[in-house]
Design a protein around this motif. Structure first.
Motif, short mmCIF file in Angstrom:
data_model
loop_
_atom_site.label_atom_id
_atom_site.label_comp_id
_atom_site.label_asym_id
_atom_site.label_seq_id
_atom_site.Cartn_x
_atom_site.Cartn_y
_atom_site.Cartn_z
N ARG A 153 10.63 19.36 -91.01
CA ARG A 153 9.21 18.99 -90.91
C ARG A 153 9.04 17.59 -90.32
O ARG A 153 8.22 17.35 -89.46
CB ARG A 153 8.56 19.06 -92.29
N HIS A 154 9.85 16.66 -90.81
CA HIS A 154 9.77 15.29 -90.32
C HIS A 154 10.08 15.25 -88.81
O HIS A 154 9.36 14.62 -88.03
CB HIS A 154 10.75 14.41 -91.10
N GLY A 155 11.13 15.93 -88.42
CA GLY A 155 11.51 15.93 -87.01
C GLY A 155 10.48 16.57 -86.11
O GLY A 155 10.16 16.06 -85.04
N ILE A 156 9.92 17.67 -86.56
CA ILE A 156 9.01 18.40 -85.67
C ILE A 156 7.59 17.81 -85.72
O ILE A 156 6.95 17.67 -84.67
CB ILE A 156 9.01 19.93 -85.97
N VAL A 157 7.11 17.46 -86.91
CA VAL A 157 5.72 16.97 -87.02
C VAL A 157 5.62 15.50 -86.61
O VAL A 157 4.82 15.14 -85.75
CB VAL A 157 5.17 17.18 -88.44
N ASP A 158 6.45 14.67 -87.24
CA ASP A 158 6.34 13.22 -86.99
C ASP A 158 7.00 12.80 -85.67
O ASP A 158 6.64 11.77 -85.11
CB ASP A 158 6.98 12.44 -88.15
N GLY A 159 7.96 13.59 -85.22
CA GLY A 159 8.64 13.26 -83.97
C GLY A 159 8.15 14.09 -82.81
O GLY A 159 7.31 13.65 -82.01
N PHE B 210 4.04 24.90 -92.51
CA PHE B 210 5.14 24.10 -93.07
C PHE B 210 4.81 23.68 -94.51
O PHE B 210 5.69 23.66 -95.37
CB PHE B 210 5.41 22.86 -92.21
N GLU B 211 3.54 23.34 -94.74
CA GLU B 211 3.13 22.98 -96.11
C GLU B 211 3.30 24.18 -97.03
O GLU B 211 3.77 24.06 -98.17
CB GLU B 211 1.66 22.53 -96.12
N GLU B 212 2.93 25.37 -96.53
CA GLU B 212 3.05 26.58 -97.36
C GLU B 212 4.52 26.92 -97.64
O GLU B 212 4.86 27.38 -98.74
CB GLU B 212 2.33 27.75 -96.67
N ASP C 26 8.56 35.62 -95.78
CA ASP C 26 7.39 36.06 -94.98
C ASP C 26 6.93 34.95 -94.06
O ASP C 26 6.66 35.17 -92.87
CB ASP C 26 6.23 36.46 -95.91
N LEU C 27 6.80 33.75 -94.63
CA LEU C 27 6.35 32.61 -93.83
C LEU C 27 7.35 32.27 -92.74
O LEU C 27 6.98 31.99 -91.59
CB LEU C 27 6.13 31.39 -94.73
#
Lengths: 152, 148
Positions: A42-48, A87-89, A104-105
């Motif tokens: 998540r950090h790599g994809i969202v913040d980066g 990602f939160e889910e 599923d997610l």
């Protein structure tokens, strides 16, 4: 340094691996490990990755291509918005140790990422070197810094 | 009923101005589905997962996920609430959404936590239609419905 095109494609593969590692940990019931890998992903994809795209790459592409770029970048931005919620889910599913919901997610997220990444790699990245005034050097460095941070 | 680029946009529904429509029911629940332009953009749907009855969702969370051969995405709820009913037919045949997105292919009925404010973040009437027309133009959508 590699071209921005190559750096972004390489980052897709690196992030895919982190997500797979999280899924692997879920399948073994290693919830703490799953949470660690998901957060790294998540950090790599969202913040980066997404931040670099939204702040630098998409605007440069829009400036170069004009109106023709709008439907593609709108779709890609919308994809990012949807993925952030997924990602939160996924993090909640891990927290609740709910493997079924996580699977599923994961299936949906991997489908979204496959299609999203293919569009970026075919319709966006090949044009970035010419669209960015520094040929993507600053954006590439930001992504490489995130990769280095993840390794340390 | 408004129409733009072949997309039907009923003026009496509420919209999140993205994928989702909302219809208030007499029992206080809110029915949720996806719009005609959204079903067109998604392509022929092959898989639908809808949250189980009794699930509580915060605003913005997905009540369902949909997948076609070329697209996958979530259906967010614009308000917090509990899933009271879901359209079981869609689990068997998600393609119904491509045929009748506003009627038979509703997705879920949700009881809002805060009924007076449940529709605060959705729009209706001509303002909603105008915003949806801009959405359709932005994504370059030309609507198509499947007949079967």
């Amino acid at each position: 340094m590699e071209s921005i095109d190559q750096i972004m494609q390489h980052d897709h593969k690196r992030l895919d691996r982190l997500l797979e590692q999280s899924a692997e940990a879920v399948s073994h019931g290693a919830w703490q490990e799953a949470a660690h890998f998901l957060e790294a992903f998540r950090h790599g994809i969202v913040d980066g990755h997404m931040t670099v795209e939204e702040s630098t790459l998409f605007p440069a592409f829009e400036r170069q291509k004009g109106d023709a770029a709008q439907s593609l970048t709108a779709l890609l931005r919308k994809g990012h918005q949807d993925l952030r919620i997924f990602f939160e889910e996924m993090a909640e599913a891990i927290h609740e140790q709910d493997a079924e919901t996580f699977e599923d997610l994961l299936s949906t997220v991997q489908t979204i990422l496959k299609q999203h990444d293919a569009r970026e790699e075919n319709e966006l990245y090949p044009f970035l070197t010419n669209a960015l005034t520094d040929h993507g050097e600053a954006a590439g460095r930001r992504i490489l810094d995130f990769e280095a941070e993840a390794k340390s | 009923m408004s129409e733009y680029h072949g997309c039907e946009l009923p003026e009496d529904l509420f919209y999140d101005l993205d994928y989702v429509w909302v219809r208030p029911e007499e029992d206080g629940t809110l029915t949720i589905g996806i719009t005609d332009p959204a079903q067109t953009m998604s392509g022929r749907l092959q898989k639908a997962r809808i949250k189980k009855i009794g699930t509580h969702l915060e605003a913005g969370r997905h009540v369902a996920t949909l997948e076609s051969g070329k697209w996958a995405g979530g259906v967010p709820v614009p308000f917090a609430g509990e899933v009271m009913d879901r359209n079981e037919k869609l689990l068997e045949d998600p393609h119904l959404i491509n045929i009748d997105p506003y009627n038979d292919a509703w997705i879920a009925r949700v009881k809002p936590d805060d009924p007076p404010h449940a529709l605060d973040k959705v729009s209706t009437g001509s303002a909603a239609v105008e915003a949806l027309e801009a959405w359709i133009k932005r994504y370059g959508v030309q609507c198509m419905r499947c007949s079967e």
